[in-house]
Write a protein that holds these residues in place. Structure first.
Motif, PDB file in Angstrom:
ATOM      1  N   GLU A 127      27.348 -20.135  27.083  1.00 46.76           N
ATOM      2  CA  GLU A 127      27.097 -19.128  28.212  1.00 46.76           C
ATOM      3  C   GLU A 127      26.757 -20.276  29.335  1.00 46.76           C
ATOM      4  OE1 GLU A 127      27.081 -15.681  28.415  1.00 46.76           O
ATOM      5  OE2 GLU A 127      27.281 -15.263  26.275  1.00 46.76           O
ATOM      6  N   THR A 140      29.296 -11.852  39.200  1.00 45.96           N
ATOM      7  CA  THR A 140      28.053 -11.261  38.967  1.00 45.96           C
ATOM      8  C   THR A 140      27.930 -10.680  37.609  1.00 45.96           C
ATOM      9  OG1 THR A 140      29.018  -8.981  39.904  1.00 45.96           O
ATOM     10  CG2 THR A 140      28.049 -10.683  41.363  1.00 45.96           C
ATOM     11  N   ALA A 141      28.547 -10.589  36.708  1.00 47.07           N
ATOM     12  CA  ALA A 141      28.586 -10.063  35.425  1.00 47.07           C
ATOM     13  C   ALA A 141      27.222 -10.495  34.492  1.00 47.07           C
ATOM     14  CB  ALA A 141      29.714 -10.480  34.613  1.00 47.07           C
ATOM     15  N   SER A 142      26.892 -11.981  34.956  1.00 49.28           N
ATOM     16  CA  SER A 142      25.748 -12.518  34.643  1.00 49.28           C
ATOM     17  C   SER A 142      24.873 -12.751  35.666  1.00 49.28           C
ATOM     18  CB  SER A 142      25.919 -12.988  33.398  1.00 49.28           C
ATOM     19  OG  SER A 142      25.531 -14.728  33.579  1.00 49.28           O
ATOM     20  N   ARG A 143      23.456 -12.848  35.615  1.00 47.13           N
ATOM     21  CA  ARG A 143      22.759 -13.281  36.609  1.00 47.13           C
ATOM     22  C   ARG A 143      22.839 -14.731  36.794  1.00 47.13           C
ATOM     23  NH1 ARG A 143      16.519 -11.755  37.017  1.00 47.13           N
ATOM     24  NH2 ARG A 143      15.718 -13.326  38.746  1.00 47.13           N
ATOM     25  N   ARG A 175      23.472  -4.163  28.720  1.00 45.93           N
ATOM     26  CA  ARG A 175      23.178  -5.303  28.307  1.00 45.93           C
ATOM     27  C   ARG A 175      23.054  -6.530  29.480  1.00 45.93           C
ATOM     28  NH1 ARG A 175      26.344 -10.220  24.700  1.00 45.93           N
ATOM     29  NH2 ARG A 175      27.615  -9.685  26.251  1.00 45.93           N
ATOM     30  N   SER A 176      24.144  -6.262  30.406  1.00 44.11           N
ATOM     31  CA  SER A 176      24.003  -7.063  31.575  1.00 44.11           C
ATOM     32  C   SER A 176      22.597  -6.643  32.537  1.00 44.11           C
ATOM     33  CB  SER A 176      24.998  -7.016  32.464  1.00 44.11           C
ATOM     34  OG  SER A 176      24.916  -7.092  33.910  1.00 44.11           O
ATOM     35  N   ALA A 224      23.472  -6.449  39.337  1.00 39.09           N
ATOM     36  CA  ALA A 224      24.667  -6.799  39.706  1.00 39.09           C
ATOM     37  C   ALA A 224      25.280  -5.917  40.720  1.00 39.09           C
ATOM     38  CB  ALA A 224      25.517  -6.696  37.985  1.00 39.09           C
ATOM     39  N   ARG A 284      19.560  -8.281  30.821  1.00 36.55           N
ATOM     40  CA  ARG A 284      19.275  -9.551  31.047  1.00 36.55           C
ATOM     41  C   ARG A 284      19.174 -10.031  32.646  1.00 36.55           C
ATOM     42  NH1 ARG A 284      24.414 -12.156  27.682  1.00 36.55           N
ATOM     43  NH2 ARG A 284      23.431 -11.935  25.588  1.00 36.55           N
ATOM     44  N   TYR A 285      19.635  -9.292  33.664  1.00 39.84           N
ATOM     45  CA  TYR A 285      19.409  -9.393  34.835  1.00 39.84           C
ATOM     46  C   TYR A 285      17.661  -9.223  35.044  1.00 39.84           C
ATOM     47  CZ  TYR A 285      23.509  -9.852  37.950  1.00 39.84           C
ATOM     48  OH  TYR A 285      24.693 -10.431  38.667  1.00 39.84           O
ATOM     49  N   ARG A 298      28.096  -2.991  27.623  1.00 43.10           N
ATOM     50  CA  ARG A 298      28.172  -4.350  28.334  1.00 43.10           C
ATOM     51  C   ARG A 298      27.396  -4.263  29.600  1.00 43.10           C
ATOM     52  NH1 ARG A 298      32.400  -7.496  26.550  1.00 43.10           N
ATOM     53  NH2 ARG A 298      33.582  -6.183  24.851  1.00 43.10           N
TER      54      ARG A 298
END
Ligand code: ADP
Ligand code: MG
Length: 490
Positions: A373, A333-336, A186-187, A311, A190-191, A183
């Motif tokens: 999302e 902040t888990a996803s930008r 992956r974060s 993050a 993506r960030y 996780r």
């Protein structure tokens, strides 16, 4: 994992393949597509026609550097592409171009949360061994042909698609840690926008290596490798099953054989695919068609200067700038995209606390229910801020506002117009409310007496009566004021 002795230590190392977000392939101008008819996104280079030569995709190199920098690794100014030779129908060249002895980056780490995250700031660093670039293979499709006979078809759309392989040190100690690592990785991907890392589309695939040893032992036990695990749940379940299998073998006095396995979720069991091949079976050698990749320091520094806030840093900033709890800051902040949405909505509304609550509670729930999302949702930061303001100003009730969230997430819209068109305005009109309050007070003479005799909690009952008569639409704060005023006055 009931069969595991307390003195047994689990050792896990992960190899992740992440598909890079480039427009074209790693060594050919063919476009990277998804869902195209078979063999439509190909070029003579992907087909390995005679006489073609690979040309390296510069963007893929930038993405590899960015990933190494975001994970604190050392980017090497010189790296080498090698041929990894094996025969398979979906590999027309007979070799895959990868990096072997001289990868683009080594070292670095990824921080994973340990503990429940509720008021618990503990994290653990998991070391990275290496990051290297390689091309994907094509796909074999086993089905029947037009005559109805079993047949295998080859689709080369995926052939040559750029991948990054990210290899961890054997430092993960449980299936849950393995999944937390994935996780976190992956974060990050993506960030920094190097990969969509969409597991369903195969953009983020994991091979998990696992072994057991006695606690205190420093040598590694013999490992097995679980192939192609494509969901977090699957990784955890497969590791759990394999740990149980190895524990049973060791308990019975046997030895674990190094092998490649597949996981069968229906039976919650792992099954040996093949006894592991050694690296020299691939006869790696530097690809004579490609010169070594040589980077300049300026090139690396340019990529470093473009790195976005990641993050961990953002989480710290949210805590100090907005006064959020660690738990809330981590979720936001888990996803930008979620973090950006929050910052935009908080700036428009002016107060971070209510925006946090509405976002983490109501918007996230709607997203979960709709399988979306935040970036695929139709709600805008301005719409969320406007909706919260309608509640703040008493123009609609919190309950009515909450009811609009799923629709805003799905289709978007203007909260003010929605409230008006659907008659969800809170009744704040003093004249209207006073009339209802008076009705209630005369109908409930007994309760009024009890209140005046000192039973102040009766106020809540009387509030309830007013709310019922207004169909839940009365502005609660006004009603409380009016009631208290009249009860205390007389
Ligand atoms: P390959 O699988 O391609 O031969 P490596 O030997 O470098 O590559 O190992 C790949 C992964 O296996 C790494 O993530 C590494 O941490 C992990 N690993 C290596 N040995 C063990 C072991 N004994 N137990 C668990 N994981 C291991
Ligand atoms: Mg491996």
């Amino acid at each position: 994992m009931s069969a595991l002795h307390s003195d047994t230590e689990v050792v896990i190392g992960l190899e992740v393949h992440a598909q890079l977000r480039t427009e074209s392939k790693l060594f050919s101008p063919a476009p990277v597509t998804y869902g195209e008819p078979p063999n439509h996104s190909v070029h003579p280079i992907c087909l390995a026609l005679p006489g073609v030569l690979p040309v390296l995709n510069e963007r893929a190199v930038t993405f590899a550097i960015r990933t190494a920098l975001a994970t604190h690794g050392a980017v090497h100014v010189r790296s080498v592409f090698a041929r990894k030779n094996y025969f398979y129908p979906d590999l027309p060249k007979g070799y895959q171009i990868s990096q072997y002895e001289d990868p683009i980056a080594t070292g670095g780490w990824i921080e994973i949360p340990v503990g429940d995250g509720e008021g618990d700031a503990a994290t653990r660093r998991i070391g990275l061994t290496r990051i290297h670039m390689e091309e994907d293979a094509g796909k074999s499709i086993h089905d029947s042909d037009i005559t109805g006979r079993d047949a295998t078809h080859v689709d080369l759309n995926r052939s040559g698609v750029p991948l990054l392989e990210i290899v961890s040190e054997p430092e993960l100690r449980s299936p849950a840690e393995a999944s937390a690592y994935l996780r976190a990785l992956r974060s990050i991907l993506r960030y920094i926008e190097v990969s969509d890392a969409d597991m369903e589309k195969g953009h983020f695939r994991c091979d998990a290596n696992v072994s057991l040893r006695r606690r205190g032992e420093t040598r590694l036990g013999t490992r097995t490798e679980l192939k192609n695990l494509n969901s977090f749940r699957f990784v955890e379940d497969a590791l759990d099953a394999e740990i149980q299998r190895q524990a049973a073998v060791l308990d019975a006095g046997g030895t674990v054989q190094q092998a490649t396995l597949a996981y069968d979720p229906d039976q919650h069991r792992t099954r040996v695919l093949r006894i592991k091949e050694n690296a020299d079976d691939y006869r790696y050698f530097p690809d004579p068609d490609l010169v070594p990749l040589v980077l300049s320091d300026e090139q690396i520094e340019r990529v470093r200067a473009e790195l976005p806030e990641l993050a961990d840093r953002k989480c710290e900033r949210f805590r100090s700038q907005f006064g959020l709890s660690l738990y809330d800051a981590r979720l936001l902040t888990a996803s930008r995209q979620l973090a950006d949405f929050f910052e935009a909505a908080a700036a428009i509304h002016g107060q971070p606390k209510p925006v946090t609550n509405w976002l983490l509670r109501d918007v996230l729930q709607a997203l979960r229910e709709q399988g979306r999302e935040i970036e695929d949702a139709a709600i805008t930061p301005a719409a969320l801020a406007a909706l919260i303001r309608l509640v703040d100003e008493g123009r609609t009730t919190a309950g009515s506002a909450r009811g609009l969230i799923p629709e805003l997430v799905e289709r978007g819209g203007d909260p003010e117009a929605m409230v008006r068109e659907r008659g969800l305005e809170a009744v704040s009109d003093a004249g209207v409310l006073e009339g209802v309050v008076d009705e209630v007070l005369s109908a409930q003479a007994e309760h009024v007496q009890r209140y005046r005799a000192g039973e102040k909690q009766v106020l809540n009952f009387l509030m309830g009566q007013v709310m019922r008569r207004t169909g839940g639409k009365a502005n609660a704060a006004r009603v409380r004021e009016l009631l208290a005023g009249k009860l205390d006055d007389r």
